[in-house]
Design a protein around this motif. Structure first.
Motif, PDB file in Angstrom:
ATOM      1  N   MET A 159       9.578 112.227  49.112  1.00 13.70           N
ATOM      2  CA  MET A 159       9.577 112.440  47.663  1.00 13.70           C
ATOM      3  C   MET A 159       8.599 111.552  46.901  1.00 13.70           C
ATOM      4  SD  MET A 159      11.840 114.815  47.333  1.00 13.70           S
ATOM      5  CE  MET A 159      12.192 114.834  45.583  1.00 13.70           C
ATOM      6  N   ASP A 160       8.287 110.385  47.461  1.00 14.01           N
ATOM      7  CA  ASP A 160       7.471 109.395  46.763  1.00 14.01           C
ATOM      8  C   ASP A 160       6.469 108.778  47.725  1.00 14.01           C
ATOM      9  OD1 ASP A 160       9.087 109.199  44.178  1.00 14.01           O
ATOM     10  OD2 ASP A 160      10.603 108.649  45.653  1.00 14.01           O
ATOM     11  N   ILE A 161       5.405 108.248  47.142  1.00 19.33           N
ATOM     12  CA  ILE A 161       4.404 107.520  47.915  1.00 19.33           C
ATOM     13  C   ILE A 161       4.129 106.230  47.145  1.00 19.33           C
ATOM     14  CG2 ILE A 161       2.533 108.806  46.809  1.00 19.33           C
ATOM     15  CD1 ILE A 161       0.925 108.559  49.391  1.00 19.33           C
ATOM     16  N   GLY A 162       4.074 105.117  47.877  1.00 17.20           N
ATOM     17  CA  GLY A 162       3.890 103.844  47.198  1.00 17.20           C
ATOM     18  C   GLY A 162       3.075 102.865  48.009  1.00 17.20           C
ATOM     19  N   LEU A 163       2.715 101.767  47.344  1.00 11.18           N
ATOM     20  CA  LEU A 163       1.983 100.690  47.997  1.00 11.18           C
ATOM     21  C   LEU A 163       2.868  99.457  48.029  1.00 11.18           C
ATOM     22  CD1 LEU A 163      -0.809  99.766  49.193  1.00 11.18           C
ATOM     23  CD2 LEU A 163      -1.245  98.776  46.940  1.00 11.18           C
ATOM     24  N   VAL A 164       2.966  98.846  49.201  1.00  6.25           N
ATOM     25  CA  VAL A 164       3.720  97.607  49.351  1.00  6.25           C
ATOM     26  C   VAL A 164       2.808  96.511  49.880  1.00  6.25           C
ATOM     27  CG1 VAL A 164       5.933  98.765  49.771  1.00  6.25           C
ATOM     28  CG2 VAL A 164       4.520  98.079  51.715  1.00  6.25           C
ATOM     29  N   GLU A 165       3.199  95.300  49.552  1.00  4.79           N
ATOM     30  CA  GLU A 165       2.609  94.105  50.130  1.00  4.79           C
ATOM     31  C   GLU A 165       3.656  93.593  51.127  1.00  4.79           C
ATOM     32  OE1 GLU A 165       0.535  90.208  48.222  1.00  4.79           O
ATOM     33  OE2 GLU A 165       2.455  90.791  47.369  1.00  4.79           O
ATOM     34  N   TYR A 166       3.210  93.060  52.253  1.00  2.87           N
ATOM     35  CA  TYR A 166       4.170  92.550  53.232  1.00  2.87           C
ATOM     36  C   TYR A 166       3.641  91.290  53.867  1.00  2.87           C
ATOM     37  CZ  TYR A 166       1.074  94.916  56.554  1.00  2.87           C
ATOM     38  OH  TYR A 166      -0.022  95.334  57.280  1.00  2.87           O
ATOM     39  N   SER A 167       4.467  90.521  54.393  1.00  2.00           N
ATOM     40  CA  SER A 167       5.883  90.441  54.561  1.00  2.00           C
ATOM     41  C   SER A 167       6.370  89.161  53.888  1.00  2.00           C
ATOM     42  CB  SER A 167       6.146  90.438  56.058  1.00  2.00           C
ATOM     43  OG  SER A 167       7.464  90.345  56.395  1.00  2.00           O
ATOM     44  N   PRO A 168       7.467  89.096  53.170  1.00  2.00           N
ATOM     45  CA  PRO A 168       8.449  90.162  53.016  1.00  2.00           C
ATOM     46  C   PRO A 168       7.865  91.316  52.201  1.00  2.00           C
ATOM     47  CG  PRO A 168       8.982  88.369  51.525  1.00  2.00           C
ATOM     48  CD  PRO A 168       7.824  87.913  52.373  1.00  2.00           C
ATOM     49  N   VAL A 169       8.546  92.429  52.239  1.00  2.00           N
ATOM     50  CA  VAL A 169       8.066  93.634  51.579  1.00  2.00           C
ATOM     51  C   VAL A 169       8.276  93.524  50.071  1.00  2.00           C
ATOM     52  CG1 VAL A 169       8.410  96.125  51.361  1.00  2.00           C
ATOM     53  CG2 VAL A 169       8.504  95.054  53.609  1.00  2.00           C
ATOM     54  N   ARG A 170       7.214  93.847  49.342  1.00  2.00           N
ATOM     55  CA  ARG A 170       7.302  93.886  47.879  1.00  2.00           C
ATOM     56  C   ARG A 170       6.539  95.126  47.417  1.00  2.00           C
ATOM     57  NH1 ARG A 170       4.288  91.713  43.307  1.00  2.00           N
ATOM     58  NH2 ARG A 170       2.660  91.039  44.741  1.00  2.00           N
ATOM     59  N   GLU A 171       7.277  96.051  46.815  1.00  2.00           N
ATOM     60  CA  GLU A 171       6.636  97.269  46.334  1.00  2.00           C
ATOM     61  C   GLU A 171       5.797  96.946  45.101  1.00  2.00           C
ATOM     62  OE1 GLU A 171       8.181 101.157  44.162  1.00  2.00           O
ATOM     63  OE2 GLU A 171       8.768 101.142  46.283  1.00  2.00           O
ATOM     64  N   LEU A 172       4.538  97.366  45.135  1.00  2.00           N
ATOM     65  CA  LEU A 172       3.637  97.130  44.010  1.00  2.00           C
ATOM     66  C   LEU A 172       3.694  98.288  43.017  1.00  2.00           C
ATOM     67  CD1 LEU A 172       0.625  95.621  45.966  1.00  2.00           C
ATOM     68  CD2 LEU A 172       2.493  94.421  44.834  1.00  2.00           C
ATOM     69  N   PHE A 173       3.773  99.507  43.524  1.00  2.00           N
ATOM     70  CA  PHE A 173       3.932 100.696  42.684  1.00  2.00           C
ATOM     71  C   PHE A 173       4.278 101.875  43.566  1.00  2.00           C
ATOM     72  CE2 PHE A 173      -0.629 100.175  43.574  1.00  2.00           C
ATOM     73  CZ  PHE A 173      -0.899 101.348  44.241  1.00  2.00           C
ATOM     74  N   SER A 174       4.836 102.920  42.956  1.00  2.00           N
ATOM     75  CA  SER A 174       5.082 104.170  43.676  1.00  2.00           C
ATOM     76  C   SER A 174       5.007 105.326  42.697  1.00  2.00           C
ATOM     77  CB  SER A 174       6.434 104.155  44.403  1.00  2.00           C
ATOM     78  OG  SER A 174       7.491 104.155  43.490  1.00  2.00           O
ATOM     79  N   PHE A 175       4.728 106.495  43.230  1.00  2.00           N
ATOM     80  CA  PHE A 175       4.592 107.706  42.422  1.00  2.00           C
ATOM     81  C   PHE A 175       5.335 108.836  43.105  1.00  2.00           C
ATOM     82  CE2 PHE A 175       0.733 105.176  41.794  1.00  2.00           C
ATOM     83  CZ  PHE A 175       0.781 104.998  40.424  1.00  2.00           C
ATOM     84  N   GLY A 176       6.027 109.640  42.320  1.00  2.00           N
ATOM     85  CA  GLY A 176       6.690 110.817  42.849  1.00  2.00           C
ATOM     86  C   GLY A 176       5.693 111.881  43.200  1.00  2.00           C
ATOM     87  N   LEU A 177       5.932 112.591  44.283  1.00  2.00           N
ATOM     88  CA  LEU A 177       5.025 113.674  44.674  1.00  2.00           C
ATOM     89  C   LEU A 177       5.151 114.815  43.661  1.00  2.00           C
ATOM     90  CD1 LEU A 177       5.547 113.696  48.540  1.00  2.00           C
ATOM     91  CD2 LEU A 177       3.818 112.492  47.194  1.00  2.00           C
ATOM     92  N   GLY A 178       4.025 115.288  43.200  1.00  2.00           N
ATOM     93  CA  GLY A 178       4.018 116.387  42.241  1.00  2.00           C
ATOM     94  C   GLY A 178       4.190 115.938  40.812  1.00  2.00           C
ATOM     95  N   ASN A 179       4.399 114.655  40.580  1.00  2.00           N
ATOM     96  CA  ASN A 179       4.583 114.118  39.232  1.00  2.00           C
ATOM     97  C   ASN A 179       3.396 113.231  38.880  1.00  2.00           C
ATOM     98  OD1 ASN A 179       7.158 115.237  38.912  1.00  2.00           O
ATOM     99  ND2 ASN A 179       8.058 113.539  40.053  1.00  2.00           N
ATOM    100  N   THR A 180       3.138 113.086  37.617  1.00  2.00           N
ATOM    101  CA  THR A 180       2.114 112.153  37.178  1.00  2.00           C
ATOM    102  C   THR A 180       2.739 110.912  36.561  1.00  2.00           C
ATOM    103  OG1 THR A 180       1.949 113.319  35.073  1.00  2.00           O
ATOM    104  CG2 THR A 180       0.363 113.927  36.793  1.00  2.00           C
TER     105      THR A 180
END
Length: 183
Positions: A159-180
């Motif tokens: 449903m979503d695609i995002g960018l993480v920094e690791y490790s530990p994991v920290r989500e930087l941003f994510s976007f829903g598929l088909g959404n802006t």
């Protein structure tokens, strides 16, 4: 200290919960807790790099996600890699749509002059969802037996695609598929 960045494909809540169930069973049996400890989220890694500028990827990922639809996935196989990390995973049935999705994303990344590395080139990429890392060698057979108790396949949607920094994991941003709109 960051070890790298990864573009991850995230699941709908029901599919995510099926993977979390596997993580929790392995943790309760004291086989592997690393994914829980690093605060990861069930996912399939589409691309990873030890050094990339996150702001360069944000517009690529946002644009890419807006042109995609949620992707049907069926986690159908239990596997392990032949290396010293002792990773166990659930692998999706490799559908044409999943392979094209990853290939198109990597083409968009490559157009921006970002090196893919061999592991994420279309002909080499292996889609998988980690369920355990650093499993003691003496417990691998037990871990496989635990995972075999899962009722596979488990299906759902990416449903979503995002960018993480690791490790530990920290989500930087994510976007829903088909959404802006940011997820």
């Amino acid at each position: 200290m960051s070890q790298g960045y990864a573009i991850e494909l995230y699941f709908d809540p029901a599919l995510e919960n099926q993977v979390l169930k596997a993580w929790n069973v392995l943790a309760r049996r004291q086989i592997s807790t690393q994914l829980i400890e690093i605060e990861s989220r069930p996912h399939i890694t589409l691309f990873s790099s030890p050094s990339v500028e996150p702001t360069r990827l944000e517009s690529i990922i946002k644009s890419f996600a807006s042109k995609q639809e949620p992707l049907l996935l069926s986690l159908s196989t239990i596997g392990s890699f032949c290396n010293d990390n002792n990773v166990l995973f659930l692998a999706p049935t490799p559908s044409v749509s999943l392979l094209q999705f990853q290939s198109q994303l990597c083409e968009a990344i490559k157009k921006e002059g970002i090196d893919l590395g061999d592991e994420y080139r279309a002909e080499n990429w292996i889609p998988y969802c980690s369920v355990a890392q650093e499993v003691p060698k003496t417990r691998m057979a037990e871990a496989f037996c635990v995972l075999r108790e899962l009722k596979l396949p488990v299906s759902g949607y990416a449903m979503d695609i995002g960018l993480v920094e690791y490790s530990p994991v920290r989500e930087l941003f994510s976007f829903g598929l088909g959404n802006t709109v940011e997820a």
